[in-house]
Design a protein around this motif. Structure first.
Motif, mmCIF file in Angstrom:
data_model
loop_
_atom_site.group_PDB
_atom_site.id
_atom_site.type_symbol
_atom_site.label_atom_id
_atom_site.label_comp_id
_atom_site.label_asym_id
_atom_site.label_seq_id
_atom_site.Cartn_x
_atom_site.Cartn_y
_atom_site.Cartn_z
ATOM 1 N N GLY A 73 0.823 -1.204 0.000
ATOM 2 C CA GLY A 73 0.000 0.000 0.000
ATOM 3 C C GLY A 73 0.860 1.258 0.000
ATOM 4 O O GLY A 73 1.928 1.293 0.618
ATOM 5 N N ILE A 74 0.406 2.264 -0.725
ATOM 6 C CA ILE A 74 1.043 3.568 -0.713
ATOM 7 C C ILE A 74 -0.024 4.613 -0.436
ATOM 8 O O ILE A 74 -1.225 4.336 -0.536
ATOM 9 N N SER A 75 0.398 5.798 -0.067
ATOM 10 C CA SER A 75 -0.562 6.865 0.207
ATOM 11 C C SER A 75 -0.150 8.137 -0.524
ATOM 12 O O SER A 75 1.012 8.304 -0.914
ATOM 13 N N VAL A 94 -1.755 0.767 -7.170
ATOM 14 C CA VAL A 94 -1.016 -0.105 -6.256
ATOM 15 C C VAL A 94 -1.954 -0.780 -5.262
ATOM 16 O O VAL A 94 -1.951 -2.010 -5.102
ATOM 17 N N ASN A 95 -2.780 0.012 -4.596
ATOM 18 C CA ASN A 95 -3.566 -0.500 -3.466
ATOM 19 C C ASN A 95 -4.751 -1.361 -3.885
ATOM 20 O O ASN A 95 -5.132 -2.277 -3.149
ATOM 21 N N SER A 134 -8.429 11.146 0.177
ATOM 22 C CA SER A 134 -9.427 10.595 -0.756
ATOM 23 C C SER A 134 -8.874 9.451 -1.591
ATOM 24 O O SER A 134 -9.580 8.462 -1.855
ATOM 25 N N ALA A 135 -7.613 9.534 -2.015
ATOM 26 C CA ALA A 135 -7.025 8.458 -2.820
ATOM 27 C C ALA A 135 -6.877 7.192 -1.998
ATOM 28 O O ALA A 135 -7.314 6.105 -2.410
ATOM 29 N N TYR A 136 -6.275 7.317 -0.837
ATOM 30 C CA TYR A 136 -6.037 6.154 0.029
ATOM 31 C C TYR A 136 -7.360 5.546 0.502
ATOM 32 O O TYR A 136 -7.539 4.328 0.460
ATOM 33 N N ALA A 142 -12.565 0.241 -1.419
ATOM 34 C CA ALA A 142 -12.961 -0.566 -2.578
ATOM 35 C C ALA A 142 -12.696 -2.048 -2.349
ATOM 36 O O ALA A 142 -13.356 -2.905 -2.949
ATOM 37 N N LEU A 143 -11.761 -2.363 -1.461
ATOM 38 C CA LEU A 143 -11.464 -3.766 -1.169
ATOM 39 C C LEU A 143 -12.655 -4.483 -0.552
ATOM 40 O O LEU A 143 -12.815 -5.691 -0.720
ATOM 41 N N TRP A 144 -13.497 -3.738 0.175
ATOM 42 C CA TRP A 144 -14.641 -4.365 0.846
ATOM 43 C C TRP A 144 -15.600 -4.970 -0.185
ATOM 44 O O TRP A 144 -15.996 -6.126 -0.069
#
Length: 225
Positions: A73-75, A94-95, A134-136, A142-144
């Motif tokens: 993960g990146i932020s 990436v995430n 907002s990006a992170y 979205a993974l949920w």
């Protein structure tokens, strides 16, 4: 076999070292942060489909009873109206996209083996609404939905897909929290402390051992919502 992304730093490195010490068969991926000891590590850009598929084909015979742990993960912090779109999209790549690319690469063999465990690392940031994230937050929340859809698709194959929604721990991205904000942060956590990496490890083991837990998101945050 346990496969860990971003295994050369932070939470991924911690899990890699602990699980190997326990005698588990573990491999780790890294990209930019080169590990001090390279045994068991492979350089891979998880956003690159060609690289991941080539690695899989080259090592296909090694993969059995896979546990895939997506810690990469990146932020990128910026208010929405000031955000650079390229950097914003890079976080998603990436995430989220990288995470799915890894799942897509190994899911077929999991279904063939009638066994698989996929553990994605999400975040309390997607639940709280924190300015500049907002990006992170988008990439992690979205993974949920992705995990629930995949859980339904693969539940009859003994393949589970779950998330750990991490709060604040004394490892990993906590280094990015300004020192003058740390006391305020800790006070906002009902447990009044940062999480311990060992609590992440025990949660990972719980998910691996529990075949009926599927499509879930476990809030590991000391009561912070």
């Amino acid at each position: 076999m346990i496969i860990i992304t971003s295994a050369s730093r932070g939470i991924g490195k911690f899990l890699f070292e602990k699980l190997r010490y326990e005698g588990k068969e573990v491999i780790g991926f890294y990209n930019n942060t080169v590990p001090e000891i390279t045994d068991g590590y492979y350089r891979l850009d998880i956003t690159n489909e060609e690289q991941t598929k080539a690695f899989f084909i080259e090592n296909r015979d090694k993969f059995k009873n896979i546990v895939l742990i997506n810690t990469a993960g990146i932020s990128y912090n910026s208010f929405g109206h000031k955000a650079d779109l390229t950097q914003w999209k890079n976080v998603i790549d990436v995430n989220l996209v990288g995470c799915f690319n890894m799942i897509n690469t190994f899911l077929g063999v999991m279904r063939e083996d009638n066994f698989g465990r996929i553990i994605n690392f999400a975040s309390v940031v997607g639940q709280k609404g924190i300015p500049g994230t907002s990006a992170y937050a988008s990439s992690k929340s979205a993974l949920w939905g992705m995990s629930r859809a995949l859980a339904v698709e693969n539940g009859n194959k003994n393949v589970t897909i779950n998330n750990i929604n991490l709060g604040y721990f004394n490892i990993g991205m906590i280094e990015q929290v300004p020192e003058n904000y740390m006391n305020t942060l800790v006070e906002s956590i009902p447990a009044k402390r940062l999480g311990n990496p060992e609590e992440i490890l025990s949660t990972v083991k719980f998910i691996i051992d529990n075949a009926y837990l599927n499509g879930a998101s476990i809030d590991l945050n000391g009561g912070l919502f």
